[in-house]
Design an enzyme around this catalytic site. Structure first.
Site, PDB file in Angstrom:
ATOM      1  N   ASN A 132       1.063  -1.170   0.002  1.00  0.00           N
ATOM      2  CA  ASN A 132       0.018  -0.045   0.032  1.00  0.00           C
ATOM      3  C   ASN A 132       0.905   1.313  -0.129  1.00  0.00           C
ATOM      4  OD1 ASN A 132       1.018   0.153   2.411  1.00  0.00           O
ATOM      5  ND2 ASN A 132      -0.985  -0.051   3.738  1.00  0.00           N
ATOM      6  N   HIS A 134       3.264   1.769   2.168  1.00  0.00           N
ATOM      7  CA  HIS A 134       3.924   2.261   3.527  1.00  0.00           C
ATOM      8  C   HIS A 134       5.594   2.052   3.417  1.00  0.00           C
ATOM      9  CE1 HIS A 134       2.908  -2.023   5.481  1.00  0.00           C
ATOM     10  NE2 HIS A 134       4.320  -1.867   5.321  1.00  0.00           N
TER      11      HIS A 134
HETATM   12  C1  GLP Z   1       6.156  -4.648   6.854  1.00  0.00           C
HETATM   13  C2  GLP Z   1       7.098  -3.520   7.512  1.00  0.00           C
HETATM   14  C3  GLP Z   1       8.079  -2.862   6.468  1.00  0.00           C
HETATM   15  C4  GLP Z   1       8.272  -3.703   5.383  1.00  0.00           C
HETATM   16  C5  GLP Z   1       6.938  -3.989   4.605  1.00  0.00           C
HETATM   17  C6  GLP Z   1       6.865  -4.896   3.366  1.00  0.00           C
HETATM   18  O1  GLP Z   1       4.970  -4.557   7.240  1.00  0.00           O
HETATM   19  N1  GLP Z   1       6.768  -2.977   8.597  1.00  0.00           N
HETATM   20  O2  GLP Z   1       9.085  -2.423   7.127  1.00  0.00           O
HETATM   21  O3  GLP Z   1       9.284  -3.149   4.244  1.00  0.00           O
HETATM   22  O4  GLP Z   1       5.799  -4.392   5.467  1.00  0.00           O
HETATM   23  O5  GLP Z   1       7.075  -6.261   4.010  1.00  0.00           O
HETATM   24  P1  GLP Z   1       7.521  -7.431   2.964  1.00  0.00           P
HETATM   25  O6  GLP Z   1       9.060  -7.140   2.562  1.00  0.00           O
HETATM   26  O7  GLP Z   1       7.204  -8.555   3.657  1.00  0.00           O
HETATM   27  O8  GLP Z   1       6.800  -7.541   1.745  1.00  0.00           O
END
Ligand code: GLP
Length: 245
Positions: A132, A134
């Site tokens: 999303n 973030h």
């Molecule tokens: C998580 C963490 C983030 C991370 C993101 C992506 O929730 N809070 O710091 O970069 O979401 O996660 P993933 O690498 O598992 O897709």
């Protein structure tokens, strides 16, 4: 913002590993910001095996789930211990981490922010990217927050974090709130390297790079940062260039 589009997850992991390794070697008293998630697993495996000297490095992780103790399965602290910290010679007192189980989470955020400021901010911040948009747990919404803060997680974020090992794949077992570094320390990092892989990140990657600055995509604010390096695989880059600036 420089953007590297590579063939595969492994190539992204290696490229970011080479970058981080070079900075660790070149910077005697490095302050390094670190992410969790599936994306940096290859990076951490590589760094764990690289035999670098981490004795002068100080780390600050981006975020932690509210309510989880450091040893709790599913905590980001436990993830970092298993994936990196226990494999390198980081000094235990050089690990900066938010305590999810703090009695007063707001005070805990202030403590963490103070420690980060006292350390002089981040020399290098490694980031992943939420589907999303973030970064850390700075979630999309009507506004963003500058300081380290407590945040309510989007349902999609809880689903994305409902990994089988810790939460049995059940989104309801993922804590609804988290503590996260805010936008000031993210954008204040002297250098940023962001990694994103897989088709599920394509929309967020395009919004981050080609979209307008908007709180609907927190990562879009990286466009104002003078030294951001984005490393993605082809699947995550698939939507680049499809939307106008
Ligand atoms: C998580 C963490 C983030 C991370 C993101 C992506 O929730 N809070 O710091 O970069 O979401 O996660 P993933 O690498 O598992 O897709």
């Amino acid at each position: 913002m420089t953007v590297d589009i590579l063939e595969s997850y492994d190539a992204v992991s290696r490229r970011v590993q080479d970058f981080v390794s070079a900075v660790v070697v070149a910077t005697p008293r490095l302050t390094l910001g670190l992410p969790t998630g599936r994306t940096p697993l290859g990076l951490y495996a590589g760094l764990s095996a690289a035999g670098l000297d981490w004795s002068g490095v100080r780390t600050f992780n981006l975020d932690e789930f509210e309510g989880l103790a450091p040893q709790a399965p599913g905590s980001f602290r436990a993830f970092m211990e298993a994936r990196l910290f226990r494999h390198v010679n980081l000094r235990p007192d050089a690990i900066g981490f938010l305590r999810g189980d703090a009695v007063d989470p707001v005070a805990e955020c202030a403590r963490f922010e103070g420690a980060l400021v006292a350390a002089g901010g981040l020399d290098l911040l490694v980031l992943g990217l939420g589907g999303n948009g973030h970064i850390g747990f700075n979630e999309p919404g009507p506004h963003l927050v500058a300081e380290t803060h407590v945040v309510a997680l989007e349902e999609g974020t809880r689903r994305a974090n409902a990994n089988a090992e810790a939460f049995g794949g059940d989104r309801q077992r993922v804590p609804p709130r988290a503590l996260t570094m805010g936008m000031r320390q993210v954008l204040g990092a002297r250098r940023v390297i962001l990694m994103a892989t897989g088709a599920a990140k394509a929309d967020a990657v395009a919004a981050m790079i080609d979209g307008p600055l908007t709180t609907a995509c927190p990562a879009s604010w990286l466009q104002v940062h003078p030294d951001v390096h984005v490393v993605v695989d082809r699947a995550a880059a698939a939507d680049l260039g499809r939307r106008g600036r």
